[in-house]
Scaffold this active site. Structure first.
Site, PDB file in Angstrom:
ATOM      1  N   ASP A 270       0.852  -1.180   0.000  1.00 58.51           N
ATOM      2  CA  ASP A 270       0.000   0.000   0.000  1.00 58.51           C
ATOM      3  C   ASP A 270       0.896   1.242   0.000  1.00 58.51           C
ATOM      4  OD1 ASP A 270      -2.068   1.820   0.446  1.00 58.51           O
ATOM      5  OD2 ASP A 270      -3.115   0.443   1.781  1.00 58.51           O
TER       6      ASP A 270
ATOM      7  N   ASP B  82      -2.739   4.807  -2.512  1.00 58.77           N
ATOM      8  CA  ASP B  82      -3.674   5.505  -1.641  1.00 58.77           C
ATOM      9  C   ASP B  82      -4.118   6.843  -2.258  1.00 58.77           C
ATOM     10  OD1 ASP B  82      -4.787   5.540   1.128  1.00 58.77           O
ATOM     11  OD2 ASP B  82      -3.588   7.373   1.313  1.00 58.77           O
TER      12      ASP B  82
ATOM     13  N   GLU C 235      -6.735   3.943  -5.429  1.00 57.44           N
ATOM     14  CA  GLU C 235      -7.898   4.343  -4.636  1.00 57.44           C
ATOM     15  C   GLU C 235      -8.327   5.713  -5.127  1.00 57.44           C
ATOM     16  OE1 GLU C 235      -9.334   5.099  -0.044  1.00 57.44           O
ATOM     17  OE2 GLU C 235      -7.390   5.815  -0.719  1.00 57.44           O
TER      18      GLU C 235
ATOM     19  N   HIS D 284     -10.739  -1.310   5.208  1.00 57.75           N
ATOM     20  CA  HIS D 284     -10.450  -0.819   6.556  1.00 57.75           C
ATOM     21  C   HIS D 284     -11.065   0.557   6.810  1.00 57.75           C
ATOM     22  CE1 HIS D 284      -7.721   0.975   3.772  1.00 57.75           C
ATOM     23  NE2 HIS D 284      -7.400   1.881   4.675  1.00 57.75           N
ATOM     24  N   ASP D 285     -11.706   1.151   5.811  1.00 61.47           N
ATOM     25  CA  ASP D 285     -12.352   2.459   5.985  1.00 61.47           C
ATOM     26  C   ASP D 285     -13.869   2.344   6.003  1.00 61.47           C
ATOM     27  OD1 ASP D 285      -9.886   3.809   5.872  1.00 61.47           O
ATOM     28  OD2 ASP D 285      -9.963   3.909   3.684  1.00 61.47           O
TER      29      ASP D 285
HETATM   30  C1  GLC Z   1      -7.171   6.359   2.316  1.00 58.67           C
HETATM   31  C2  GLC Z   1      -6.949   5.224   3.276  1.00 58.67           C
HETATM   32  C3  GLC Z   1      -7.350   5.683   4.644  1.00 58.67           C
HETATM   33  C4  GLC Z   1      -6.456   6.840   5.015  1.00 58.67           C
HETATM   34  C5  GLC Z   1      -6.506   7.948   3.953  1.00 58.67           C
HETATM   35  C6  GLC Z   1      -5.375   8.913   4.136  1.00 58.67           C
HETATM   36  O1  GLC Z   1      -8.493   6.723   2.202  1.00 58.67           O
HETATM   37  O2  GLC Z   1      -7.642   4.086   2.864  1.00 58.67           O
HETATM   38  O3  GLC Z   1      -7.300   4.672   5.611  1.00 58.67           O
HETATM   39  O4  GLC Z   1      -6.855   7.369   6.239  1.00 58.67           O
HETATM   40  O5  GLC Z   1      -6.370   7.437   2.659  1.00 58.67           O
HETATM   41  O6  GLC Z   1      -4.160   8.317   3.815  1.00 58.67           O
END
Ligand code: GLC
Length: 550
Positions: A96, A197, A248, A322-323
């Protein structure tokens, strides 16, 4: 070439997966010990959320050192062992990569704050609009202003996330070169997958006030983002056809994703988009309590499915990470139909066109945390919003209700391995509380039960490998406006797949619009499907996967 269309990715949140040394935190050795479990499920890749050196303000999404493992998670030797052992089992690792921002403890930012102009230009510093007035009115995604004042410079730095996560300045070619260096380092270690990310936020369009929203329209899918991704691809992972990548994409658009994940665009293999998970929001506002909108959920999924296919682009398909809160609590039924609804939701995702992602514990039907006290929460976003909601005038009780539904900690409670102390996750005290229902929901029990949610996921993964139509077929939505059924067809050469899912607890008869006698049922969550010609009887949360060739 890695056939990511036939692959399934299993996501691990290392901190909550398995603790090998009793300190209450999961670690890399813990993952190595559980590789056989993942292999028995049949997943091809493991995506691990960041385990690099980090102050852990945002659980590792605040990276202090991209080249080293946080001692809390282990050592480089542990990583190499994990990599070897995974390889032996035919499992590949996906790392990641957090490159929109770093931790404020990263040496680049420390040098920037010390006044080194070269490193100051690694970040985004701007003058305020006046005394005490930040450069723009943008809001941080974790609450409050997106700018932090630095007295020594009489300037502000941008942080789209927590104040401890300053945004990198991708306009600076030196930043892009450093990012490439990091990727090459991990590629040299044999890593065959990367998740990037919030990577669609790296190109900021312009720094102006947003009078319509929180500022996201000025930095999301920005003007140079495709160029940056193509450059990264060419300079790093694009040279190795075995590497798969996923970006993402926060609040993105379809049109941009045609580029990010297009077959010929040389950016990424696939994208995560989140519109289908905002169907229990009010617009973009997540901290509310509204029932999920089933029609909207179908519309969004279908639009993405068909449009991405029309533009030869590829989706990552998922409910959980995880979010996100746990899907069985969110769109299913935690109570009487826990098992049926968890299997039904799995079916919806795994039969779509795209690469499925399973988040640890989803394959067991793990549920939301149901925390009742703020002391139980750990997540920076939840803690901030608990305060903000009350500042907005909500009662404490209401604020708790909202957290219980939307908090990211819902998915971060430890993996439930056994019905024993701390769910078999740790011999010590877990960093976040274990869900009480581990006496009922745990891996040990599910492995032993052929009818479990775990074995159902295993079969879904097998189906993808067995039937080309699941991996390659196009998708045709059926009966789009039905108030409780989601049904779709997949077509590929001579093969046809018909997926029928009842999203609610009421029994009904659904008309397929064709005689389904020729189809055989290759998977379902009830014994003995009831169908007659084109009529299909669906029990509460019943789903079935019907198949025919020719
Ligand atoms: C993404 C991650 C999340 C994190 C954010 C900032 O959305 O999945 O867990 O807090 O980015 O890095």
């Amino acid at each position: 070439m890695a056939d990511f269309k036939k692959s399934v990715v299993y996501q691990i949140y290392p901190k909550s997966f398995y603790d090998s040394n009793g300190d209450g935190l999961g670690d890399l050795k813990g993952i190595t010990r559980k590789l056989d479990y993942i292999r028995s499920l049949g997943a091809d890749y493991i995506w691990m959320t960041p385990f690099f050196v980090s102050p852990q303000k945002d659980n590792g999404y605040d990276v202090e050192d991209y080249y080293n493992i946080d001692p809390r998670y282990g050592t480089m030797e542990d990583f190499e062992e994990l990599s070897r052992e995974a390889d032996r089992r035919g499992i590949r690792l996906m790392l990641d990569m957090v490159f929109n921002h770093t931790s404020d403890r990263n040496q680049w930012f420390r040098k920037a704050l010390a006044g080194d102009p070269e490193y100051k230009d690694f970040y985004i510093f701007r003058k305020g609009k006046g005394p005490g007035i930040p450069p723009t009115n943008w809001e941080s995604k974790f609450g409050g202003s997106a700018w932090e004042y630095v007295e020594a410079f009489d300037e502000y730095y941008l942080h789209l996330f927590d104040v401890s996560q300053p945004d990198l300045n991708w306009e600076n070619p030196r930043v892009r070169a450093e990012v490439q260096k990091v990727l090459r380092f991990w590629m040299d270690k044999g890593v065959k997958g990367f998740r990037f990310d919030v990577v669609n936020l790296i190109s900021k369009a312009s720094f102006e006030d947003d009078f319509e929203g929180d500022g996201r329209r000025f930095y999301t899918d920005g003007p140079r983002v495709h160029e940056y991704l193509r450059e990264l691809n060419e300079a790093t992972f694009g040279t190795d056809s075995e590497i798969i990548t996923v970006g993402e994409m926060s609040s993105t658009t379809l049109e941009n994703c045609f580029g990010y994940a297009g077959e010929d665009s040389h950016e990424l293999s696939m994208v995560f988009s989140f519109h289908h998970l905002k169907v229990d929001f009010m617009g973009n506002e997540k901290w509310v309590m509204v029932p999920f909108d089933f029609q909207k959920l179908k519309n969004i999924l279908y639009t993405w499915q068909t449009e991405m296919a029309n533009h030869r682009a590829w989706n990552a398909v998922f409910w959980c990470n995880h979010d996100q809160p746990r899907v069985v609590s969110r769109f299913g039924n935690e109570g009487k139909y826990w098992k049926e609804s968890a299997k039904m939701l799995a079916t919806v995702i795994h039969c779509l066109r795209g690469t499925p992602y399973i988040y640890q514990g989803e394959e067991l039907g793990m549920t939301n945390a149901h925390f009742t006290s703020i002391d139980q929460y750990r997540d920076v976003e939840s803690l901030n919003h608990f305060r903000i909601l009350q500042e907005k005038g909500l009662t404490e009780e209401n604020a708790y209700q909202i957290l219980q539904i939307h908090s990211r900690d819902n998915s971060r409670t430890p993996m439930q391995w056994t019905d024993g102390p701390e769910a078999g996750f740790t011999g010590g005290t877990p960093w976040i509380q274990v869900n009480e229902n581990h006496d009922r929901i745990n891996a040990e029990a599910e492995l032993a039960d052929e009818d479990s949610i775990f074995h159902y996921y295993r079969r879904l993964i097998e189906l993808r490998k067995t039937y080309d139509v699941i991996a390659y077929g196009d998708l045709e939505p059926l009966d789009i406006h039905h108030p409780s059924v989601m049904a779709y067809k997949r077509n590929w050469q001579q093969e046809k797949l018909l997926v029928v899912c009842n999203f609610y607890g009421k029994e009904l008869t659904w008309q397929a619009g064709e005689d389904v006698a020729e189809y055989s049922c290759i998977l379902g969550n009830y014994p003995q499907q009831q169908r007659d010609g084109g009529s299909i009887r669906l029990r509460p949360y019943e789903c079935m996967v019907l198949y025919r060739k020719g």
